[in-house]
Design a protein around this motif. Structure first.
Motif, mmCIF file in Angstrom:
data_model
loop_
_atom_site.group_PDB
_atom_site.id
_atom_site.type_symbol
_atom_site.label_atom_id
_atom_site.label_comp_id
_atom_site.label_asym_id
_atom_site.label_seq_id
_atom_site.Cartn_x
_atom_site.Cartn_y
_atom_site.Cartn_z
ATOM 1 N N GLY A 41 0.187 -3.944 6.210
ATOM 2 C CA GLY A 41 1.401 -4.065 6.847
ATOM 3 C C GLY A 41 1.789 -2.793 7.933
ATOM 4 N N PRO A 42 2.289 -3.031 9.044
ATOM 5 C CA PRO A 42 2.446 -1.932 9.883
ATOM 6 C C PRO A 42 3.583 -0.725 9.401
ATOM 7 N N ASN A 43 3.513 0.499 10.119
ATOM 8 C CA ASN A 43 4.493 1.388 9.555
ATOM 9 C C ASN A 43 5.898 0.999 9.403
ATOM 10 N N GLY A 44 6.488 1.051 8.484
ATOM 11 C CA GLY A 44 7.740 0.531 8.297
ATOM 12 C C GLY A 44 7.677 -0.816 7.582
ATOM 13 N N ALA A 45 6.747 -1.119 7.036
ATOM 14 C CA ALA A 45 6.679 -2.749 6.663
ATOM 15 C C ALA A 45 7.355 -2.579 5.179
ATOM 16 N N GLY A 46 7.281 -1.565 4.364
ATOM 17 C CA GLY A 46 7.720 -1.264 3.206
ATOM 18 C C GLY A 46 6.672 -1.124 2.052
ATOM 19 N N LEU A 194 -5.086 -2.628 -6.155
ATOM 20 C CA LEU A 194 -4.174 -2.925 -4.796
ATOM 21 C C LEU A 194 -4.399 -1.682 -3.888
ATOM 22 N N TRP A 195 -4.930 -2.047 -2.894
ATOM 23 C CA TRP A 195 -5.324 -1.104 -1.818
ATOM 24 C C TRP A 195 -4.461 -1.235 -0.377
ATOM 25 N N ALA A 196 -3.571 -0.175 -0.048
ATOM 26 C CA ALA A 196 -3.025 -0.252 0.821
ATOM 27 C C ALA A 196 -3.821 0.346 1.945
ATOM 28 N N THR A 197 -3.984 -0.272 3.355
ATOM 29 C CA THR A 197 -4.758 0.065 4.444
ATOM 30 C C THR A 197 -4.450 -0.398 5.465
ATOM 31 N N VAL A 210 -2.253 -9.549 1.161
ATOM 32 C CA VAL A 210 -1.047 -9.408 1.202
ATOM 33 C C VAL A 210 -0.299 -8.819 2.438
ATOM 34 N N VAL A 211 0.186 -9.511 3.301
ATOM 35 C CA VAL A 211 0.467 -9.051 4.630
ATOM 36 C C VAL A 211 2.134 -9.025 4.612
ATOM 37 N N LEU A 212 2.524 -7.724 4.660
ATOM 38 C CA LEU A 212 3.815 -7.249 4.556
ATOM 39 C C LEU A 212 4.374 -6.785 5.862
ATOM 40 N N LEU A 242 0.878 -12.427 12.214
ATOM 41 C CA LEU A 242 2.091 -12.451 11.368
ATOM 42 C C LEU A 242 2.951 -11.318 11.381
ATOM 43 N N THR A 243 2.332 -10.206 11.918
ATOM 44 C CA THR A 243 3.457 -9.093 12.191
ATOM 45 C C THR A 243 4.151 -9.015 13.393
#
Length: 247
Positions: A41-46, A194-197, A210-212, A242-243
């Motif tokens: 997810g980009p910055n501010g995605a949650g 669960l890896w945020a990158t 998971v694309v947020l 998607l973003t």
């Protein structure tokens, strides 16, 4: 792994707002044992809000979070006992040795000294760090500090490991070593990750995504499924599509 095992993480209809600003809007997904799920997810995605809710830094009245079948709102202690976390910002005490840092964390989880030392040796040996256990953390480079933080997160043998952009600021060899280690860990130990990158090259073909974006899930599932949803040929293109903002 038993097919009757509950998901390591289940997020259902999760919403959260800062006043009138909605940070998450009915987010739902699950992570199975032995599975590495990449949160993009980009910055501010949650992403940060989501991790804060999973780790119980924030509490939400809307939706449910279950860790290894335990509802984090109703059985927080049992749920969090199954969770290991590596935050984006370093949290080791630089003036303590590797061993002192890990022993302190093990004591917080109620491990006896004997059990703690056994687990410390196991986790440090996995990453080729046991010989450096008596060095102060200050003496380690960024990649080796991250290895210690991952070892620390695994001492109590959690079912779920959260990684919040753990390779930010590391050189390419250090990033590669950590990415390969975590994926091997999933395969060999059955832990869920669960890896945020935001780094596409950290994603393996076997991962789920998971694309947020703006607090909502825009795509999720195995990579081929997400590519099909986006009508794209690569993960990078799918993420962009998607973003992107509507014209």
């Amino acid at each position: 792994m038993s097919f009757d095992s509950p998901p390591a993480l289940s997020v259902a209809e999760l919403s959260y707002a800062y006043g009138r600003k909605v940070a998450l809007d009915r987010v739902s997904f699950a992570v199975a044992p032995g599975e590495c799920t990449i949160l993009l997810g980009p910055n501010g995605a949650g992403k940060t809000t989501l991790f804060s809710l999973i780790t119980r830094l924030y509490a939400s009245r809307q939706g449910r979070i279950l860790i290894a079948g335990h509802d984090i709102g109703k059985a927080s202690r049992r749920a969090l006992a199954q969770l290991g976390v590596v935050f984006q910002q370093p949290t080791l005490d630089l003036d303590l040795t590797v061993l002192q840092n890990l022993r302190y964390h093990a004591s917080l989880h109620g491990l006896s000294r004997r059990r703690a030392d056994t687990r410390i040796r196991e986790e440090l040996e996995r990453q080729g760090m046991y010989e450096r256990r008596k060095e102060k953390v200050r003496q380690l480079n960024g990649g080796h500090r991250r290895r210690v933080e991952i070892a620390r997160a695994l001492l109590h043998e959690p079912r779920l490991l959260l990684l919040d952009e753990p390779t930010v600021g590391l050189d390419v060899p250090s990033r590669k070593a950590i990415v390969e280690y975590v994926h091997r860990l999933c395969e060999e130990s059955g832990i869920a990750v669960l890896w945020a990158t935001h780094l596409i090259d950290e994603i393996f073909e076997t991962d789920r995504l998971v694309v947020l974006h703006k607090g909502t899930v825009r795509g999720k599932g195995p990579i081929p499924e997400v590519l099909n949803t986006a009508g794209a040929e690569t993960v990078g293109d799918a993420f962009h599509m998607l973003t992107r903002e509507a014209a």
